[in-house]
Design an enzyme around this catalytic site. Structure first.
Site, PDB file in Angstrom:
ATOM      1  CG  MET A   1     -48.569 -14.387  82.686  1.00 48.90           C
ATOM      2  SD  MET A   1     -47.351 -15.420  81.852  1.00 48.90           S
ATOM      3  CE  MET A   1     -46.060 -15.456  83.082  1.00 48.90           C
TER       4      MET A   1
ATOM      5  CG  ASP B   1     -41.122 -20.117  88.816  1.00 51.19           C
ATOM      6  OD1 ASP B   1     -41.399 -20.978  89.647  1.00 51.19           O
ATOM      7  OD2 ASP B   1     -41.483 -18.925  88.900  1.00 51.19           O
TER       8      ASP B   1
ATOM      9  N   PRO C   1     -36.353 -10.562  85.180  1.00 51.61           N
ATOM     10  CG  PRO C   1     -35.829  -8.862  83.689  1.00 51.61           C
ATOM     11  CD  PRO C   1     -35.733  -9.240  85.128  1.00 51.61           C
TER      12      PRO C   1
ATOM     13  N   GLY D   1     -39.325 -16.423  88.642  1.00 55.19           N
ATOM     14  CA  GLY D   1     -39.174 -15.397  87.606  1.00 55.19           C
ATOM     15  C   GLY D   1     -39.780 -14.089  88.077  1.00 55.19           C
ATOM     16  N   GLY D   2     -39.173 -12.956  87.676  1.00 50.94           N
ATOM     17  CA  GLY D   2     -39.676 -11.636  88.079  1.00 50.94           C
ATOM     18  C   GLY D   2     -39.470 -11.399  89.558  1.00 50.94           C
ATOM     19  CG  ASP D   3     -41.022  -9.037  93.485  1.00 49.11           C
ATOM     20  OD1 ASP D   3     -39.972  -8.687  94.041  1.00 49.11           O
ATOM     21  OD2 ASP D   3     -42.092  -9.234  94.105  1.00 49.11           O
TER      22      ASP D   3
ATOM     23  CE  LYS E   1     -47.956 -23.656  90.142  1.00 44.73           C
ATOM     24  NZ  LYS E   1     -48.290 -22.262  89.898  1.00 44.73           N
TER      25      LYS E   1
ATOM     26  CB  THR F   1     -41.865  -6.824  88.690  1.00 47.35           C
ATOM     27  OG1 THR F   1     -42.994  -7.522  88.190  1.00 47.35           O
ATOM     28  CG2 THR F   1     -42.063  -5.324  88.509  1.00 47.35           C
TER      29      THR F   1
END
Lengths: 250, 250
Positions: B177, B46, B23, B98-100, B67, B128
């Site tokens: 998101m 990212d 995270p 980022g995350g998984d 992006k 995640t």
């Protein structure tokens, strides 16, 4: 190393860390989890936590509080009590749980017991088995235009739960502890109109040396998975279609 | 440190690791992920990957391929191409997400491009955000007898996707998101008969120094979350009910 126990009657309990061990491989714990484990005075761990993982805390007293589904649920009350007692005795207590502590881990009951006893708690997340299985099989759980939602669920073994819980309607379905129950899941999905050739990936002993990956179809899953003996994760959905011919045989 | 580049024309491409950064906090990557990052020659990352995390690979060439939703989807094709080109140039390439990497990460497209180019790939899972948010808020995503299934979903920004995708019917809902779209989610859940006082927890910038946790009710979520600017995770369900009065105010 001498263990720093709390002075009897000092009144200040220790801190308890609920840490996710991840799926099994010792290097799939987080850096934070490994660091705290190396400082722990006592570690209460599940049956699913591997020997390799416990070598990250050679200094700690280790208490196995493992229970498998099928054992009496009163065992959880005993674990809660052990945690509170350990916090009274030790300054740094780790409750180490397979996978992530906040999913299918009875964390609510442990948090509640510790909070009621006024004990400080910190939770360190872990890699949940579904994500490790996605990595091991190189099958993403989501896929642009094909799989936009993922459901994680398990089968209840509690006697007071209805056996026929509604199946989630997400694009990707992941059933934890899905060994015996996956047959029923397949039957219900077929009855709901999901296609017989819907891809299924089964992962046993994810991330361990005896990891086993099996690819099949929904209609085959209905025939059962009786030859698995370890922890089994069942992943169902279009996201698990083979990307290319060589991929299908692995 | 001199970078070991592949000899031009040597023909053997490098290996690409898709690694989940988790995270945001640098110590919430896995031990395996951190070890590989420290050996990487080039890291394509990212926009969501933090500066702290990139300090785990001081030796590597860093390429930001970030992006954000809203940009043209052709950007993904360019990332795929960059990955293939890097594998031709370097022996150890990391794609840090980022995350998984296997959930909401466009991994399918990157895996496909690399496989088609005959490049060896390994995937290392990451924490995640939902699990990090559960840990940060001390709210398990499942709860015995109350929440037995969890759905992770996101809102599509692809022009060819129906905007009104069916909402998962799981006990616990986690929208990634979810900043702008959470209002619509709340409206639809209320229309489906979910109770107005259903607990909601919103976590912005999970695990980072500017992490923000907000507790509200489904009826309040319907009013919108316009004051958030960072990545927002929205968690909805009975599992998020406060365990005790002191818990409610944090």
């Amino acid at each position: 190393m001498s263990l720093e126990r709390n002075e009897p009657g000092s009144g200040k309990p220790g801190k308890v860390y609920l840490i996710g061990a991840g799926p099994g491989a010792a290097d799939l714990i987080t850096v934070r989890g490994a660091r705290i484990l190396a400082q722990a005075e006592v570690v209460l761990h599940d049956a699913l936590v591997t020997e390799d993982m416990l070598q990250l805390c050679p200094q700690a007293v280790k208490i196995s509080v493992g229970k498998r589904s099928g054992q009496r649920s009163t065992a959880q009350t005993h674990i809660n009590q052990q945690l509170v007692e350990c916090a009274a005795q030790y300054k740094l207590v780790v409750r180490l749980k397979g996978g992530d502590p906040m999913m299918f881990g009875r964390a609510d009951e442990e948090l509640r017991a510790l909070e009621e006893a006024g004990i400080e708690i910190e939770v360190v997340p872990g890699i949940t088995t579904a994500l490790a299985a996605a990595a091991a099989t190189k099958h993403p759980l989501t896929k642009r235009g094909i799989a936009r939602s993922v459901a994680f669920f398990t089968s209840s073994t509690a006697p007071n739960q209805p056996e026929q819980m509604a199946l989630p309607d997400c694009d990707t379905l992941v059933q934890y502890m899905g060994g015996k129950e996956a047959m029923a899941t397949a039957r219900r999905l077929l009855a709901q109109g999901r296609p017989p050739d819907l891809p299924v990936v089964v992962v046993e002993n994810c991330s361990r040396s005896n990891q086993c990956i099996m690819r099949l179809k929904l209609s085959e899953l209905e025939q059962g998975l009786s030859h698995f003996t370890g922890p089994v994760l069942v992943m169902i959905g279009e996201a698990f279609a083979a990307r290319n011919p060589t991929d299908a045989g692995t």
